[in-house]
Structure formats: structure tokens, C-alpha cells
Design a protein around this motif. Structure first.
Motif, PDB file in Angstrom:
ATOM      1  N   ASP A   1      51.748 -26.775 -70.021  1.00  0.00           N
ATOM      2  CA  ASP A   1      52.272 -26.731 -71.404  1.00  0.00           C
ATOM      3  C   ASP A   1      53.524 -27.580 -71.599  1.00  0.00           C
ATOM      4  O   ASP A   1      54.314 -27.317 -72.513  1.00  0.00           O
ATOM      5  CB  ASP A   1      52.589 -25.292 -71.834  1.00  0.00           C
ATOM      6  CG  ASP A   1      51.357 -24.453 -72.083  1.00  0.00           C
ATOM      7  OD1 ASP A   1      50.239 -24.971 -71.911  1.00  0.00           O
ATOM      8  OD2 ASP A   1      51.513 -23.263 -72.446  1.00  0.00           O
ATOM      9  N   LEU A   2      53.724 -28.587 -70.776  1.00  0.00           N
ATOM     10  CA  LEU A   2      54.907 -29.435 -70.915  1.00  0.00           C
ATOM     11  C   LEU A   2      54.606 -30.564 -71.888  1.00  0.00           C
ATOM     12  O   LEU A   2      53.714 -31.382 -71.648  1.00  0.00           O
ATOM     13  CB  LEU A   2      55.312 -30.010 -69.557  1.00  0.00           C
ATOM     14  CG  LEU A   2      56.614 -30.814 -69.541  1.00  0.00           C
ATOM     15  CD1 LEU A   2      57.819 -29.884 -69.609  1.00  0.00           C
ATOM     16  CD2 LEU A   2      56.684 -31.684 -68.285  1.00  0.00           C
ATOM     17  N   GLY A   3      55.364 -30.615 -72.984  1.00  0.00           N
ATOM     18  CA  GLY A   3      55.119 -31.610 -74.018  1.00  0.00           C
ATOM     19  C   GLY A   3      55.681 -32.983 -73.690  1.00  0.00           C
ATOM     20  O   GLY A   3      56.517 -33.153 -72.804  1.00  0.00           O
ATOM     21  N   TRP A   4      55.208 -33.973 -74.445  1.00  0.00           N
ATOM     22  CA  TRP A   4      55.639 -35.367 -74.278  1.00  0.00           C
ATOM     23  C   TRP A   4      57.144 -35.512 -74.478  1.00  0.00           C
ATOM     24  O   TRP A   4      57.777 -36.371 -73.868  1.00  0.00           O
ATOM     25  CB  TRP A   4      54.870 -36.230 -75.281  1.00  0.00           C
ATOM     26  CG  TRP A   4      55.029 -37.707 -75.142  1.00  0.00           C
ATOM     27  CD1 TRP A   4      54.518 -38.510 -74.161  1.00  0.00           C
ATOM     28  CD2 TRP A   4      55.713 -38.595 -76.041  1.00  0.00           C
ATOM     29  NE1 TRP A   4      54.837 -39.835 -74.392  1.00  0.00           N
ATOM     30  CE2 TRP A   4      55.572 -39.905 -75.542  1.00  0.00           C
ATOM     31  CE3 TRP A   4      56.432 -38.401 -77.226  1.00  0.00           C
ATOM     32  CZ2 TRP A   4      56.119 -41.019 -76.184  1.00  0.00           C
ATOM     33  CZ3 TRP A   4      56.975 -39.516 -77.867  1.00  0.00           C
ATOM     34  CH2 TRP A   4      56.829 -40.799 -77.347  1.00  0.00           C
TER      35      TRP A   4
ATOM     36  N   GLY B   1      50.014 -30.460 -74.660  1.00  0.00           N
ATOM     37  CA  GLY B   1      51.312 -30.555 -75.306  1.00  0.00           C
ATOM     38  C   GLY B   1      52.094 -29.257 -75.293  1.00  0.00           C
ATOM     39  O   GLY B   1      51.604 -28.201 -74.873  1.00  0.00           O
ATOM     40  N   GLY B   2      53.322 -29.340 -75.778  1.00  0.00           N
ATOM     41  CA  GLY B   2      54.221 -28.199 -75.770  1.00  0.00           C
ATOM     42  C   GLY B   2      53.818 -27.100 -76.742  1.00  0.00           C
ATOM     43  O   GLY B   2      53.230 -27.356 -77.791  1.00  0.00           O
ATOM     44  N   ASN B   3      54.165 -25.875 -76.384  1.00  0.00           N
ATOM     45  CA  ASN B   3      53.831 -24.680 -77.170  1.00  0.00           C
ATOM     46  C   ASN B   3      54.692 -24.611 -78.426  1.00  0.00           C
ATOM     47  O   ASN B   3      55.920 -24.533 -78.346  1.00  0.00           O
ATOM     48  CB  ASN B   3      54.048 -23.443 -76.296  1.00  0.00           C
ATOM     49  CG  ASN B   3      53.609 -22.154 -76.954  1.00  0.00           C
ATOM     50  OD1 ASN B   3      53.810 -21.942 -78.150  1.00  0.00           O
ATOM     51  ND2 ASN B   3      53.034 -21.266 -76.174  1.00  0.00           N
TER      52      ASN B   3
ATOM     53  N   VAL C   1      50.927 -36.602 -73.324  1.00  0.00           N
ATOM     54  CA  VAL C   1      51.749 -35.894 -72.341  1.00  0.00           C
ATOM     55  C   VAL C   1      52.535 -36.874 -71.469  1.00  0.00           C
ATOM     56  O   VAL C   1      52.188 -38.051 -71.374  1.00  0.00           O
ATOM     57  CB  VAL C   1      50.872 -35.000 -71.435  1.00  0.00           C
ATOM     58  CG1 VAL C   1      50.299 -33.834 -72.220  1.00  0.00           C
ATOM     59  CG2 VAL C   1      49.760 -35.814 -70.762  1.00  0.00           C
ATOM     60  N   PRO C   2      53.588 -36.375 -70.825  1.00  0.00           N
ATOM     61  CA  PRO C   2      54.300 -37.226 -69.879  1.00  0.00           C
ATOM     62  C   PRO C   2      53.433 -37.527 -68.664  1.00  0.00           C
ATOM     63  O   PRO C   2      52.611 -36.700 -68.254  1.00  0.00           O
ATOM     64  CB  PRO C   2      55.527 -36.383 -69.491  1.00  0.00           C
ATOM     65  CG  PRO C   2      55.139 -34.972 -69.785  1.00  0.00           C
ATOM     66  CD  PRO C   2      54.201 -35.042 -70.955  1.00  0.00           C
ATOM     67  N   CYS C   3      53.605 -38.696 -68.090  1.00  0.00           N
ATOM     68  CA  CYS C   3      52.848 -39.059 -66.896  1.00  0.00           C
ATOM     69  C   CYS C   3      53.604 -40.120 -66.108  1.00  0.00           C
ATOM     70  O   CYS C   3      53.955 -41.168 -66.645  1.00  0.00           O
ATOM     71  CB  CYS C   3      51.452 -39.568 -67.250  1.00  0.00           C
ATOM     72  SG  CYS C   3      50.432 -39.983 -65.796  1.00  0.00           S
ATOM     73  N   VAL C   4      53.838 -39.825 -64.831  1.00  0.00           N
ATOM     74  CA  VAL C   4      54.473 -40.771 -63.914  1.00  0.00           C
ATOM     75  C   VAL C   4      53.623 -40.840 -62.652  1.00  0.00           C
ATOM     76  O   VAL C   4      53.189 -39.803 -62.129  1.00  0.00           O
ATOM     77  CB  VAL C   4      55.903 -40.332 -63.537  1.00  0.00           C
ATOM     78  CG1 VAL C   4      56.515 -41.328 -62.544  1.00  0.00           C
ATOM     79  CG2 VAL C   4      56.781 -40.214 -64.767  1.00  0.00           C
ATOM     80  N   ILE C   5      53.371 -42.041 -62.168  1.00  0.00           N
ATOM     81  CA  ILE C   5      52.627 -42.222 -60.924  1.00  0.00           C
ATOM     82  C   ILE C   5      53.415 -43.143 -60.003  1.00  0.00           C
ATOM     83  O   ILE C   5      53.771 -44.265 -60.372  1.00  0.00           O
ATOM     84  CB  ILE C   5      51.229 -42.816 -61.175  1.00  0.00           C
ATOM     85  CG1 ILE C   5      50.398 -41.866 -62.061  1.00  0.00           C
ATOM     86  CG2 ILE C   5      50.511 -43.071 -59.845  1.00  0.00           C
ATOM     87  CD1 ILE C   5      49.009 -42.389 -62.397  1.00  0.00           C
ATOM     88  N   GLU C   6      53.696 -42.638 -58.812  1.00  0.00           N
ATOM     89  CA  GLU C   6      54.326 -43.448 -57.762  1.00  0.00           C
ATOM     90  C   GLU C   6      53.274 -43.695 -56.688  1.00  0.00           C
ATOM     91  O   GLU C   6      52.829 -42.762 -56.012  1.00  0.00           O
ATOM     92  CB  GLU C   6      55.529 -42.723 -57.162  1.00  0.00           C
ATOM     93  CG  GLU C   6      56.197 -43.503 -56.033  1.00  0.00           C
ATOM     94  CD  GLU C   6      57.234 -42.695 -55.276  1.00  0.00           C
ATOM     95  OE1 GLU C   6      57.667 -43.156 -54.197  1.00  0.00           O
ATOM     96  OE2 GLU C   6      57.605 -41.596 -55.743  1.00  0.00           O
ATOM     97  N   TRP C   7      52.853 -44.938 -56.539  1.00  0.00           N
ATOM     98  CA  TRP C   7      51.805 -45.299 -55.577  1.00  0.00           C
ATOM     99  C   TRP C   7      52.332 -46.453 -54.741  1.00  0.00           C
ATOM    100  O   TRP C   7      52.278 -47.616 -55.145  1.00  0.00           O
ATOM    101  CB  TRP C   7      50.533 -45.705 -56.309  1.00  0.00           C
ATOM    102  CG  TRP C   7      49.296 -45.737 -55.480  1.00  0.00           C
ATOM    103  CD1 TRP C   7      49.172 -46.244 -54.204  1.00  0.00           C
ATOM    104  CD2 TRP C   7      47.994 -45.261 -55.846  1.00  0.00           C
ATOM    105  NE1 TRP C   7      47.883 -46.107 -53.766  1.00  0.00           N
ATOM    106  CE2 TRP C   7      47.127 -45.505 -54.746  1.00  0.00           C
ATOM    107  CE3 TRP C   7      47.465 -44.650 -56.984  1.00  0.00           C
ATOM    108  CZ2 TRP C   7      45.783 -45.171 -54.771  1.00  0.00           C
ATOM    109  CZ3 TRP C   7      46.120 -44.322 -57.009  1.00  0.00           C
ATOM    110  CH2 TRP C   7      45.289 -44.580 -55.907  1.00  0.00           C
TER     111      TRP C   7
END
Length: 503
Positions: free
Chosen positions: A36-39, A297-299, A329-335
Motif C-alpha cells: 500500500d505504498l503510494g507513488w 497506491g496509497g490508502n 507506484v515507486p520502483c527502484v532496481i539496482e542490477w
């Protein structure tokens, strides 16, 4: 010369050694799924003054941040299923978060009739993630990975738990939609309680601790850590000292002004920091892929501290709505070796993309006949253009307690355009449409459907192809509908929850 044939045992030993050597070269995977973590709930996109997420920010400084990452659904279970299977909720039929309910439903359906006040019939969702589906965890396990699930599941109890879907470990082995009882101990999990001497232990602290112990044990072989947070789902409680800390910084004019929710976000971010610190200490960070994202998204509909838990502004709507606030939504990718530190991408990605991306990038084969509704996003990870036509979200439900709720719907994003089809949402039973130019109207305030009928027709054609391609069970027209009872002006207006009777 006397050449002896190698024994079967020697051949098997050599094959096993070769397999393990190949597996040892494969990178670890840490998949962190916030709930439930919003952008706008992190500092990644510049839309919060209250919340502090330094550990997520540090991850972004080492990896790639996606500005336009979307979930498969505006609710948790459908998105979680889509992430593990690579299949849209439209295809699996798992379209609602009902996997904790006792009734087992493995095939979606539509009732024959319904409430005469509405022109549509909503679908009945599948209530378990069927074990017939190949999953990311099963594929990685078959490739030599050790697999562990920690935290929320909400895709069904046994025989549909993580242990039946390819995971070696499942802690705390809990099928519910949120933490059992509360975030702060004492909890109500079965056979899982706070550490001795820590009567007010936070569940996210404990889950991160358990995950670190597991990584320490498996650091010398490739592992898949599926860390699905309980944070920041209801119930809304947090460490008292953190609530008091944020209470001093509350601005009533800021749409985000719940000190409890702010405290919950800090504990969530602390858990991310704990996991990253462990990877660094164990010396395996450079051989570990890290993904951080959220399930929806957030509540915006519950109440805490006499306000909504959060605000997704500048996006419209939130959890359980098909507006941007529900699915972006938030999104981070470390590859390591693929993503560039501190980079950003405007590529359109969604939940269904993770599974095919891992298979292709790691050189693993899909199961015979296996299909995906997502694509390999490796080009975007490398900073190159991502060639895709469109992405889709499917939500054939209409929860009336949610602000900005809509009739059962499906949406398509193509470039900067977004079309939402509202199934049978007219007095004559036809579909209705919402068209938005997200580049110039990120808050989805102006419906351009009537001004651009050709574009609506074109995008709706993509929707129709998507529904046919996935064999979706779609909402139907209601044969009991009485037009005089229809109140379309109440669409999006949240229905008040009935107060519980005392005594």
C-alpha cells in the motif's frame, strides 16, 4: 593403454559440480515489496515534505528509478500474483484481495443477475493463486537458487502457501492481508512471537532480522529473497517514539499529515536499510539484484489520526481505484553491471514484467508452453528505449467505500495517453470511457473522450484485443437493471461505512 570407463557416480559428481559452479555465478535477488505504498509516499519523486526515506533514496542513488512503474491492479493480491506468475489478473481470474477468505474459488465467474440500481454485473474473483501456474520462485529454485519468502503473502493458505509455490522457507507463514493483530508486539501470529526481552518489537524489525539471518546462512550460494513487507498496510500503528517525533512536524495544510503513517514509513525504510547493510557486510552487494516497489497506491479511504492515512497528490485517487493514484507506484532496481547509478527512466513497466525479465537476463528457460503477459525490460534497465505498445490494468470491481471509485473497469496506457473503459456503465448498458493526456494532466482532471473519439476507438481496440488474448472473464450487463434507480452522479463518492452497534 588401459582406459577405464568413468563410473556413473563420477559422472553424476561432475555434472553436479558443473551445475553448482554455474549456479554460483548467478546473482542473488532481493525483491522488496512494500504494501500500500503510494507513488508520493517516498522522497523519490519530490512530492512529500513529511515522510523520510533515506535508505530507499540511497538505493536509488545506486540503481535505476522508474518514474512510470505500474501495478497489474489497484489492489494487492492480483498484483502479487501477477508479479510471481508474469500473468495479468485478467488471465488468472485473481482480481480481488479475497485470498484470506475460507471459500476456495479457482475459476472466475459472473453472476446471472444483480442489484437493479447498477447496469453492470461485477465478476467473482478467484480466491487462491493456483499451483498450476509456473512461478518465478519455482523457476529460480529449479535453476539452483535457494528461495525464501518473508512477510505478507495473501495468495492463499496451505495448500496455496509459499511452500507450495517454490519457496524453501516461509516466515511467519501467515496468509492474512496484514500483520496479525498489530505492527507492534504482542502479535497474533501462530507460533511466531516477538524476541525475548522485546515486548514492543516492531514486526518489520523482526522480519528484516529473520531475512538477514537467512541471507547469512545462504550467502555462499545464489538466493532469491522475496521480502514482502507488512508495511504500510492497516492496522495503523507504529513505534510510539516515532509517532511523537512526527507529531511535532505536522502541517495540517499538508495533505499528508498523519504522524502514525509517517512513523510507519520510517520503520519500513529502516527495514530496507537493514537488508542493504547486511548485503554490504556479507560482501555480496555487487552480486545481488535489488528491486524495491509497491503492490498498489496509497490508502485514501481508511482513517488514522482523524485523517486519511496518506495522499497520493498530485495523482488522483488511491488504492482500489483505476486512476493513477491506485496503480502508479515507486520502483527502484539496482542490477550490478546493468543499471547505471542514479539513473531515471520514463519507460512504461508493470508487475508482469519482472518474471520474464529475470528469465531472459539470467539465461533461464521458460517452461514448455509457458506464456507471459509481461515483457523483458532489460533494455530499459540498460538505459535504452523499451519497445512496447501498451500496458493494461484489469479491475472488474467497484468498491463503493473508496474515494474516486469507478464502475468495473479496464485501462490501457500507450505513451502519454490513458483510456479507462467502464463496463456497461450507461443507462443503455453500453461502455463508458475516460481518456486522459497524462503528460499535460497527471491529475486526470480533464476527460478528453468526447473530443478525441478516434483515439478512444483505437485504444479501446487494444483493450478488446487484450481481453480476448487473456481469455478474461468480463463484467456483463445486468438483466435486472432499472434505469430510474441508477445514480451515476454518486460515482466516486465514497459510501460511509456502517457504524457498529454497541452492546
Amino acid at each position: 593403454m588401459n582406459l577405464r570407463k568413468p563410473s556413473l557416480a563420477l559422472i553424476l559428481a561432475l555434472l553436479a559440480s558443473s551445475f553448482l559452479a554455474h549456479a554460483a555465478k548467478q546473482p542473488n535477488i532481493v525483491f522488496i515489496f512494500a504494501d500500500d505504498l503510494g507513488w508520493s509516499d517516498t522522497t523519490l519523486y519530490g512530492h512529500t515534505k513529511l515522510y523520510k526515506t533515506p535508505n530507499i533514496e540511497n538505493l536509488a542513488n545506486r540503481g535505476l528509478t522508474f518514474n512510470r512503474a505500474y501495478t497489474a491492479s489497484p489492489l494487492c493480491s492480483p498484483t502479487r500474483s501477477a508479479t510471481l506468475t508474469g500473468l495479468s489478473p485478467a488471465r488468472t481470474g485473481l482480481t480481488a484481495p479475497t485470498c484470506h477468505l475460507p471459500k476456495v474459488i479457482l475459476n472466475a465467474s459472473v453472476p446471472k443477475a444483480g442489484n437493479p440500481s447498477f447496469p453492470y454485473l461485477k465478476t467473482v474473483s478467484v480466491t487462491r493463486m493456483d499451483t498450476k501456474h509456473p512461478t518465478l520462485s519455482k523457476s529460480l529454485k529449479a535453476a539452483g537458487y535457494t528461495t525464501g519468502h518473508f512477510g505478507k503473502w495473501h495468495l492463499g493458505p496451505e495448500p496455496y502457501s509459499p511452500l507450495e509455490h517454490g519457496f524453501d522457507v516461509d516466515i511467519p507463514h501467515w496468509p492474512g492481508p496484514g500483520p496479525a493483530g498489530s505492527f507492534v508486539a504482542p502479535w497474533k501470529f501462530k507460533n511466531f512471537d516477538h524476541d525475548p526481552g522485546m515486548p514492543k518489537q516492531h514486526i518489520e524489525d523482526r522480519m528484516a532480522k529473520e531475512a538477514v539471518k537467512w541471507m547469512e546462512k545462504n550467502k555462499d550460494r545464489p538466493f532469491f529473497l522475496n521480502y514482502w513487507m507488512f508495511s504500510v498496510h492497516a492496522p495503523f500503528d507504529a513505534k510510539e517514539q516515532l509517532i511523537n517525533k512526527y507529531r511535532k512536524n505536522i502541517d495540517p495544510k499538508d495533505p499528508q499529515h498523519s504522524p502514525t503513517y509517517a512513523a510507519m514509513i520510517e520503520s519500513m525504510d529502516d527495514a530496507v536499510g537493514t537488508l542493504m547493510a547486511a548485503l554490504n557486510r556479507l560482501g555480496i552487494r555487487e552480486n545481488t539484484i535489488v528491486i524495491f516497489t509497491s503492490d498498489n497506491g496509497g490508502n485514501m479511504y481508511d482513517k488514522v489520526d482523524n485523517t486519511t492515512p496518506t495522499s497520493n497528490a498530485p495523482l488522483r485517487g488511491g488504492k482500489a481505484t483505476m486512476f493513477e493514484g491506485g496503480t502508479r507506484v515507486p520502483c527502484v532496481i539496482e542490477w550490478p553491471g546493468i543499471t547505471k547509478a542514479g539513473a531515471r527512466s520514463n519507460a512504461l513497466i508493470q508487475s508482469e514484467d519482472f518474471y520474464p525479465t529475470f528469465l531472459n537476463a539470467l539465461g533461464l528457460k521458460a517452461a514448455p508452453g509457458q506464456i507471459f503477459d509481461g515483457i523483458d525490460i532489460t533494455p530499459a534497465l540498460r538505459g535504452k528505449p523499451l519497445m512496447r505498445n501498451a500496458i493494461f490494468q484489469y479491475f472488474p470491481h467497484s468498491p463503493p467505500i473508496v474515494p474516486d471509485w469507478l464502475p468495473p473497469s479496464v485501462s490501457v496506457h500507450r505513451g502519454d495517453w490513458k483510456l479507462i473503459r467502464l463496463f456497461h456503465a450507461t443507462k443503455k448498458g453500453g461502455h463508458r470511457y475516460l481518456l486522459f493526456d497524462l503528460k499535460n494532466d497527471i491529475g486526470e482532471k480533464t476527460n478528453l473522450a468526447s473530443q478525441k473519439p478516434k483515439l478512444v476507438q483505437e485504444l479501446d481496440g487494444l483493450i478488446e484485443s487484450f481481453l480476448k488474448r487473456t481469455n478474461a472473464v468480463v463484467p456483463a450487463a445486468n438483466p435486472n437493471f432499472v434505469p430510474s434507480k441508477y445514480r451515476p452522479e454518486l460515482e466516486g463518492v465514497p459510501k460511509k461505512k456502517k457504524a457498529k452497534k454497541k452492546g
